[in-house]
Every structure is written in structure tokens, then in C-alpha cells.
Write a protein that holds these residues in place. Structure first.
Motif, PDB file in Angstrom:
ATOM      1  N   VAL A 113       0.821  -1.194   0.000  1.00 22.79           N
ATOM      2  CA  VAL A 113       0.000   0.000   0.000  1.00 22.79           C
ATOM      3  C   VAL A 113       0.857   1.247   0.000  1.00 22.79           C
ATOM      4  CG1 VAL A 113      -1.841   1.209   1.185  1.00 22.79           C
ATOM      5  CG2 VAL A 113      -1.644  -1.241   1.391  1.00 22.79           C
ATOM      6  N   TRP A 114       1.924   1.209   0.747  1.00 22.30           N
ATOM      7  CA  TRP A 114       2.787   2.377   0.888  1.00 22.30           C
ATOM      8  C   TRP A 114       4.179   2.040   0.373  1.00 22.30           C
ATOM      9  CZ3 TRP A 114       0.591   1.454   6.137  1.00 22.30           C
ATOM     10  CH2 TRP A 114      -0.646   2.074   6.269  1.00 22.30           C
ATOM     11  N   PRO A 115       4.339   1.770  -0.922  1.00 23.38           N
ATOM     12  CA  PRO A 115       5.644   1.335  -1.415  1.00 23.38           C
ATOM     13  C   PRO A 115       6.741   2.373  -1.203  1.00 23.38           C
ATOM     14  CG  PRO A 115       4.140   1.781  -3.235  1.00 23.38           C
ATOM     15  CD  PRO A 115       3.347   1.866  -1.964  1.00 23.38           C
ATOM     16  N   GLN A 116       6.389   3.669  -1.178  1.00 23.06           N
ATOM     17  CA  GLN A 116       7.411   4.676  -0.958  1.00 23.06           C
ATOM     18  C   GLN A 116       8.008   4.573   0.447  1.00 23.06           C
ATOM     19  OE1 GLN A 116       4.180   5.265  -1.285  1.00 23.06           O
ATOM     20  NE2 GLN A 116       3.489   6.753   0.193  1.00 23.06           N
ATOM     21  N   ALA A 117       7.272   4.030   1.384  1.00 27.32           N
ATOM     22  CA  ALA A 117       7.789   3.859   2.738  1.00 27.32           C
ATOM     23  C   ALA A 117       8.388   2.469   2.930  1.00 27.32           C
ATOM     24  CB  ALA A 117       6.674   4.085   3.764  1.00 27.32           C
ATOM     25  N   GLY A 118       8.256   1.615   1.930  1.00 29.09           N
ATOM     26  CA  GLY A 118       8.822   0.273   2.009  1.00 29.09           C
ATOM     27  C   GLY A 118       8.045  -0.660   2.926  1.00 29.09           C
ATOM     28  N   LEU A 119       6.784  -0.358   3.177  1.00 29.19           N
ATOM     29  CA  LEU A 119       5.995  -1.179   4.082  1.00 29.19           C
ATOM     30  C   LEU A 119       5.292  -2.286   3.313  1.00 29.19           C
ATOM     31  CD1 LEU A 119       4.371   1.552   6.333  1.00 29.19           C
ATOM     32  CD2 LEU A 119       6.445   0.254   6.739  1.00 29.19           C
ATOM     33  N   GLU A 120       5.630  -3.518   3.609  1.00 27.92           N
ATOM     34  CA  GLU A 120       4.963  -4.650   2.983  1.00 27.92           C
ATOM     35  C   GLU A 120       3.821  -5.089   3.880  1.00 27.92           C
ATOM     36  OE1 GLU A 120       7.384  -7.772   1.530  1.00 27.92           O
ATOM     37  OE2 GLU A 120       8.987  -6.402   0.984  1.00 27.92           O
ATOM     38  N   GLN A 121       2.654  -5.266   3.272  1.00 28.43           N
ATOM     39  CA  GLN A 121       1.476  -5.648   4.023  1.00 28.43           C
ATOM     40  C   GLN A 121       0.807  -6.838   3.366  1.00 28.43           C
ATOM     41  OE1 GLN A 121      -0.531  -1.843   3.889  1.00 28.43           O
ATOM     42  NE2 GLN A 121      -0.003  -1.553   6.029  1.00 28.43           N
ATOM     43  N   THR A 122       0.083  -7.570   4.174  1.00 26.44           N
ATOM     44  CA  THR A 122      -0.693  -8.696   3.687  1.00 26.44           C
ATOM     45  C   THR A 122      -2.159  -8.342   3.829  1.00 26.44           C
ATOM     46  OG1 THR A 122       1.037 -10.211   4.423  1.00 26.44           O
ATOM     47  CG2 THR A 122      -1.134 -11.159   3.996  1.00 26.44           C
ATOM     48  N   LYS A 123      -2.935  -8.620   2.810  1.00 26.76           N
ATOM     49  CA  LYS A 123      -4.366  -8.337   2.802  1.00 26.76           C
ATOM     50  C   LYS A 123      -5.090  -9.557   3.372  1.00 26.76           C
ATOM     51  CE  LYS A 123      -7.889  -7.495  -0.698  1.00 26.76           C
ATOM     52  NZ  LYS A 123      -8.047  -7.216  -2.138  1.00 26.76           N
ATOM     53  N   LEU A 124      -5.822  -9.345   4.474  1.00 33.60           N
ATOM     54  CA  LEU A 124      -6.542 -10.433   5.135  1.00 33.60           C
ATOM     55  C   LEU A 124      -8.022 -10.126   5.237  1.00 33.60           C
ATOM     56  CD1 LEU A 124      -4.267 -11.083   8.276  1.00 33.60           C
ATOM     57  CD2 LEU A 124      -4.182 -12.231   6.058  1.00 33.60           C
ATOM     58  N   SER A 125      -8.822 -11.178   5.276  1.00 36.13           N
ATOM     59  CA  SER A 125     -10.242 -11.026   5.591  1.00 36.13           C
ATOM     60  C   SER A 125     -10.384 -11.044   7.108  1.00 36.13           C
ATOM     61  CB  SER A 125     -11.041 -12.175   4.974  1.00 36.13           C
ATOM     62  OG  SER A 125     -10.721 -13.386   5.637  1.00 36.13           O
ATOM     63  N   GLY A 126     -11.561 -10.702   7.589  1.00 29.24           N
ATOM     64  CA  GLY A 126     -11.796 -10.707   9.035  1.00 29.24           C
ATOM     65  C   GLY A 126     -11.553 -12.059   9.671  1.00 29.24           C
ATOM     66  N   GLY A 127     -11.881 -13.119   8.961  1.00 29.62           N
ATOM     67  CA  GLY A 127     -11.690 -14.463   9.481  1.00 29.62           C
ATOM     68  C   GLY A 127     -10.238 -14.889   9.587  1.00 29.62           C
ATOM     69  N   GLU A 128      -9.350 -14.153   8.923  1.00 40.26           N
ATOM     70  CA  GLU A 128      -7.918 -14.479   8.953  1.00 40.26           C
ATOM     71  C   GLU A 128      -7.137 -13.658   9.983  1.00 40.26           C
ATOM     72  OE1 GLU A 128      -6.877 -15.624   4.400  1.00 40.26           O
ATOM     73  OE2 GLU A 128      -7.578 -13.562   4.723  1.00 40.26           O
ATOM     74  N   LEU A 129      -7.786 -12.684  10.607  1.00 37.72           N
ATOM     75  CA  LEU A 129      -7.089 -11.817  11.555  1.00 37.72           C
ATOM     76  C   LEU A 129      -6.563 -12.557  12.779  1.00 37.72           C
ATOM     77  CD1 LEU A 129      -9.274  -8.577  11.659  1.00 37.72           C
ATOM     78  CD2 LEU A 129      -6.898  -8.772  10.885  1.00 37.72           C
ATOM     79  N   ASP A 130      -7.292 -13.580  13.220  1.00 35.15           N
ATOM     80  CA  ASP A 130      -6.879 -14.285  14.430  1.00 35.15           C
ATOM     81  C   ASP A 130      -5.478 -14.868  14.299  1.00 35.15           C
ATOM     82  OD1 ASP A 130      -7.867 -16.137  12.580  1.00 35.15           O
ATOM     83  OD2 ASP A 130      -8.550 -17.521  14.132  1.00 35.15           O
ATOM     84  N   SER A 131      -5.115 -15.358  13.122  1.00 37.62           N
ATOM     85  CA  SER A 131      -3.775 -15.933  12.955  1.00 37.62           C
ATOM     86  C   SER A 131      -2.696 -14.852  13.074  1.00 37.62           C
ATOM     87  CB  SER A 131      -3.652 -16.659  11.622  1.00 37.62           C
ATOM     88  OG  SER A 131      -3.821 -15.765  10.541  1.00 37.62           O
ATOM     89  N   PHE A 132      -2.988 -13.651  12.601  1.00 31.31           N
ATOM     90  CA  PHE A 132      -2.044 -12.531  12.724  1.00 31.31           C
ATOM     91  C   PHE A 132      -1.810 -12.195  14.208  1.00 31.31           C
ATOM     92  CE2 PHE A 132      -1.433  -7.843  12.968  1.00 31.31           C
ATOM     93  CZ  PHE A 132      -0.185  -7.768  12.365  1.00 31.31           C
TER      94      PHE A 132
END
Length: 176
Positions: free
Chosen positions: A6-25
Motif C-alpha cells: 500500500v505504501w511502497p514509498q515507505a517500504g511497508l509490505e502488508q498482507t491483505k486479510l479477511s476478518g476471518g484471517e485476523l486471528d492468525s495474525f
């Protein structure tokens, strides 16, 4: 899980999750930092529907008995007080920053999670310090030419639903 920058200029890599996948994070965070205090930094204001996600999450976490929470409906953590609220968090705490964001149409309702800091207020053009050891950015609406207006016109139902999902996943993972 799809990798999404989302913010490639800041070098932040993110993973897109659904609500059901948040618990694993959250489970990964709790497992990695057993015995340490995990503070939830819930960023936003109660004066904008879309931007109320953070304070709603903070309030819901407190209602579930969690005490290391900064940013609630009663005491929001927003652009005006972010630096002083950060200074009050003990330096040994692990910080999970939570904020609303605007994104691509196909990402609305999803969460962009990262094992890196969150850059608050970027979607509305503000420059605030990056915060947190971990981050959750909830895509509450589509990014467009008028971000303040878009946040004001964001569905309260969607924001409440997403706040519930974050709070449920974060609190359920504590005991695991």
C-alpha cells in the motif's frame, strides 16, 4: 493470502486479510512476545464515521477486559495528541497500531496487516510519525480525490462490523 503493498514509498509490505484471517495474525504476535505487554494503539477520532474505527476498536478491547489500550471513544488518540500518547507507552511494550484507511475498491472490508509500523493519516495527506511494531489498517472505503469527505461518508455499519472483527480476533488470541 495475497501480498499487497500500500505504501511502497515507505517500504511497508502488508498482507491483505479477511476478518476471518485476523486471528492468525494476532496469535503470531502473542506467541512471539509471550510474557511482554502488548499495547493496542487505536488511532482515529469519534468525529468522522470512517476514522472512528480505531477508537471503536479500543473501546471494544477495553470492554473485553484488555487494559493496555490507547485510543478509545472516551479518549481518542488522533493527529492532535498522537505524539504525547505515544510517549506515555512504556518503551518495553510491543505496540500494535490500528487505524482506518482508504484503498482500492476490491480491498474495502479487508485488513492490511504488517510486521512493521503503520503510517497514520497518509490517505488524507498528513505527515505523522510511523507507529507500532505491528500494524492493522482497515480499508473502510475507496480512496478518491476527497479523502476527508470520503471518511465522513463512510458506512457506520461497515466501520462497526470491522471494529468488531478486529476486537474479537485480538482478544480471542490472548489466551491461546
Amino acid at each position: 493470502m495475497e501480498e499487497w503493498k500500500v505504501w511502497p514509498q515507505a517500504g511497508l509490505e502488508q498482507t491483505k486479510l479477511s476478518g476471518g484471517e485476523l486471528d492468525s495474525f494476532f496469535r503470531k504476535i502473542y506467541t512471539r512476545h509471550q510474557g511482554k505487554t502488548i499495547t493496542f494503539l487505536c488511532i482515529g477520532t469519534d468525529r468522522s464515521t470512517g476514522d472512528a474505527l480505531g477508537p471503536l476498536v479500543g473501546t471494544k478491547l477495553e470492554e473485553r477486559g484488555m487494559t493496555a489500550v490507547v485510543g478509545t471513544l472516551r479518549e481518542p488518540c488522533d493527529a492532535g495528541n498522537l505524539k504525547e500518547r505515544l510517549a506515555a507507552i512504556p518503551p518495553e511494550n510491543i505496540v500494535v497500531a490500528i487505524d482506518a484507511c482508504l484503498g482500492a475498491p476490491g480491498s474495502v472490508g479487508y485488513y492490511l496487516v504488517s510486521e512493521q509500523p503503520l503510517q497514520p493519516a497518509q490517505s488524507v495527506g498528513r505527515s505523522l510519525p510511523a507507529v507500532g511494531h505491528y500494524s492493522v489498517a482497515a480499508v473502510v472505503n475507496v480512496k478518491g480525490p476527497k479523502p476527508y469527505w470520503t471518511l465522513q461518508m463512510t458506512s457506520l455499519y461497515k466501520v462497526m462490523q470491522m471494529a468488531d472483527e478486529i476486537a474479537a480476533a485480538a482478544s480471542a488470541s490472548v489466551g491461546e
